[in-house]
Design a protein around this motif. Structure first.
Motif, PDB file in Angstrom:
ATOM      1  N   VAL A  20       0.839  -1.199   0.000  1.00  0.00           N
ATOM      2  CA  VAL A  20       0.000   0.000   0.000  1.00  0.00           C
ATOM      3  C   VAL A  20       0.876   1.251   0.000  1.00  0.00           C
ATOM      4  CG1 VAL A  20      -1.681   1.314   1.339  1.00  0.00           C
ATOM      5  CG2 VAL A  20      -1.935  -1.156   1.104  1.00  0.00           C
ATOM      6  N   THR A  21       1.977   1.229   0.739  1.00  0.00           N
ATOM      7  CA  THR A  21       2.895   2.370   0.747  1.00  0.00           C
ATOM      8  C   THR A  21       3.504   2.598  -0.627  1.00  0.00           C
ATOM      9  OG1 THR A  21       3.425   1.960   3.084  1.00  0.00           O
ATOM     10  CG2 THR A  21       4.960   3.324   1.831  1.00  0.00           C
ATOM     11  N   PHE A  47       2.282   1.620  -3.459  1.00  0.00           N
ATOM     12  CA  PHE A  47       1.196   2.018  -4.354  1.00  0.00           C
ATOM     13  C   PHE A  47       0.892   3.513  -4.194  1.00  0.00           C
ATOM     14  CE2 PHE A  47      -3.505   2.354  -5.009  1.00  0.00           C
ATOM     15  CZ  PHE A  47      -3.472   2.201  -6.391  1.00  0.00           C
ATOM     16  N   THR A  48       0.875   3.980  -2.948  1.00  0.00           N
ATOM     17  CA  THR A  48       0.660   5.408  -2.691  1.00  0.00           C
ATOM     18  C   THR A  48       1.793   6.243  -3.274  1.00  0.00           C
ATOM     19  OG1 THR A  48      -0.488   4.828  -0.643  1.00  0.00           O
ATOM     20  CG2 THR A  48       0.220   7.111  -0.897  1.00  0.00           C
ATOM     21  N   LEU A  54       1.319   6.541  -7.054  1.00  0.00           N
ATOM     22  CA  LEU A  54       0.282   7.517  -7.383  1.00  0.00           C
ATOM     23  C   LEU A  54       0.778   8.945  -7.148  1.00  0.00           C
ATOM     24  CD1 LEU A  54      -2.964   5.871  -5.960  1.00  0.00           C
ATOM     25  CD2 LEU A  54      -2.197   5.981  -8.337  1.00  0.00           C
ATOM     26  N   SER A  55       1.560   9.142  -6.084  1.00  0.00           N
ATOM     27  CA  SER A  55       2.093  10.479  -5.799  1.00  0.00           C
ATOM     28  C   SER A  55       3.044  10.934  -6.898  1.00  0.00           C
ATOM     29  CB  SER A  55       2.804  10.497  -4.443  1.00  0.00           C
ATOM     30  OG  SER A  55       1.918  10.121  -3.401  1.00  0.00           O
TER      31      SER A  55
END
Length: 462
Positions: free
Chosen positions: A71-72, A74-75, A78-79
């Motif tokens: 999740v990190t 993936f974030t 996206l950032s």
């Protein structure tokens, strides 16, 4: 129908979510398939590394550690994407955001993260009723770890790809390649109609000259995103009528505005008017934005926008503008196939049923050159490449109309240099390049035109 499918595909292709959604479904499906595997001899199959985990609790613990890390990452992905989109909008133009969102590499990497997350979540949920020493859970843990490693390396590739994707030269190349593909596809769809219209000397009426009784009106306001010419021609053939459109893809229309007229027997006009207006509404696609897939001039202006922004005082990057001019020249070489600004569609009996305006070389050349020339009015280092691009097109022109448009552009460059460039030597250099265009084009003579003028005018190898 084909144009309508293209519009739908264009919308889906530039959606950042569609490919990650498919990847996520595949991840869940893969986890479900693994968790329902029969009792196979996994120990013999993976003997060098078996047992991987002592029991199912270790698998659950590993998934519990991998999920937050995924999740990190993936974030982070996206950032990074949002940062790139912001830089692209500022330096290259907001209309190019669609190209970045539709980039398959970006969508695929984000999809890999989504697939990995959905795989691990699905596997974790399905482990609830398994025994402590279940071999299937061991396989799920092994596959999850492998996909996690793939996701890790995908993040590295993703950062490298995005770093290259915001380099202006790379963007110009990619947009130019897409532009040439669109030009080719558009010519395949309307090229034969252009030749028919030129041979027949087809002309179109002015909007003010159309009788309200025979007028075809737009059913909504917006941009004409595409026209299903073949489908509309078949519908008109069924009515034994003839329709003249006066608007083309890329133009903006208002609801109720006249976009064409009906020509048929007066006794049938009252009946056919409603039916043909309904057919036109179904085949003329109107929306809130222009689409690159069906509008060549819109695709041209994406490169033009890069050049104009590069020439703005805030950026002042003439090298990007020059690269844009040369890339436009390569694409304009293919627009020479559009030799007439009108298309004419026939039925199976060679009876004219539909005519309408299409983008021709003159319009595309103006869309590609005018704004850059105006923005570079005081920059001889950009005006000279524009003149060189015009000169390079001369051996491939097919009609007097194309030659006259090139000569017109060259004369405008000369007038611009005399008016805007104060340094005599710079002005003389620009004039020299533009006069070379006038001299070479004056020696050209129109030849017989065939089905594809591009192929006919290609230089032959000796």
């Amino acid at each position: 129908m084909f144009e309508r499918l293209i519009r739908i595909w264009e919308r889906l292709r530039h959606s950042l979510w569609i490919l990650p959604l498919l990847f996520g479904l595949v991840g869940s499906l893969l986890a479900g398939c693994i968790m329902v595997l029969p009792d196979l001899p996994f120990k013999q199959m993976f003997s060098p590394i078996w047992p991987i985990f002592s029991d199912i609790s270790d698998v659950r613990n590993m998934i519990g550690m991998l999920l937050p890390a995924l999740v990190t990452m993936f974030t982070l992905a996206l950032s990074i994407t949002m940062v790139v989109l912001t830089l692209a909008a500022q330096n290259l133009g907001p209309r190019l955001i669609r190209n970045f969102l539709g980039d398959h590499a970006t969508q695929s990497v984000i999809g890999i993260f989504v697939a990995n997350i959905t795989f691990l979540v699905t596997a974790l949920l399905m482990m609830g009723g398994l025994e402590a020493h279940n071999d299937v859970a061991q396989v799920a843990g092994l596959v999850g770890a492998l996909i996690f490693v793939i996701s890790l390396f995908s993040l590295i590739v993703f950062v490298h790809h995005l770093g290259r994707s915001i380099v202006s030269d790379q963007v110009i190349i990619e947009v130019g390649d897409r532009l040439e593909k669109i030009i080719s596809e558009t010519h395949d769809r309307v090229g034969h109609a252009v030749i028919e219209a030129r041979n027949a000397g087809t002309i179109l009426p002015e909007a003010l000259a159309i009788d309200p009784e025979t007028a075809i009106q737009a059913t909504q306001s917006g941009y004409i995103q595409g026209i299903d010419y073949d489908g509309l021609c078949k519908r008109i053939t069924e009515h034994h009528a003839y329709v003249e459109l006066i608007r083309q893809p890329g133009e903006h229309v208002l609801k109720g505005e006249v976009i064409g007229r009906i020509l048929c027997d007066e006794s049938q006009l009252e009946t056919l008017r409603v039916q043909i207006n309904r057919d036109v509404a179904k085949t003329v696609m109107i929306g809130n934005y222009r689409t690159a897939a069906l509008d060549v001039e819109f695709s041209l202006r994406q490169i033009v926008e890069i050049a104009v922004r590069a020439l703005s005082p805030g950026i002042n990057d003439p090298f990007t503008a020059i690269a844009s001019v040369y890339r436009l020249g390569r694409a304009l070489r293919h627009t020479l196939a559009f030799v007439y600004p009108i298309g004419l569609w026939m039925d199976d009996n060679s009876i004219a049923r539909l005519s309408g305006p299409v983008s021709d070389f003159s319009g595309m050349l103006g869309a590609a050159i005018d704004q850059i020339r105006q923005a570079a009015a005081q920059k001889p280092d950009v005006l000279i490449p524009i003149a060189q691009t015009l000169e390079g097109l001369i051996p491939f022109i097919s009609t007097d109309r194309q030659r006259d448009e090139i000569r017109r552009q060259a004369k405008i460059i000369i007038n611009t240099a005399r008016r805007e460039i104060g340094e005599p030597d710079d002005c003389r250099d620009v004039e020299k390049a533009a006069r070379r265009v006038l001299r070479y084009s004056a020696e050209w003579h129109e030849t017989t035109l065939g089905e594809n003028p591009l192929k006919e005018n290609q230089p032959q190898d000796s």
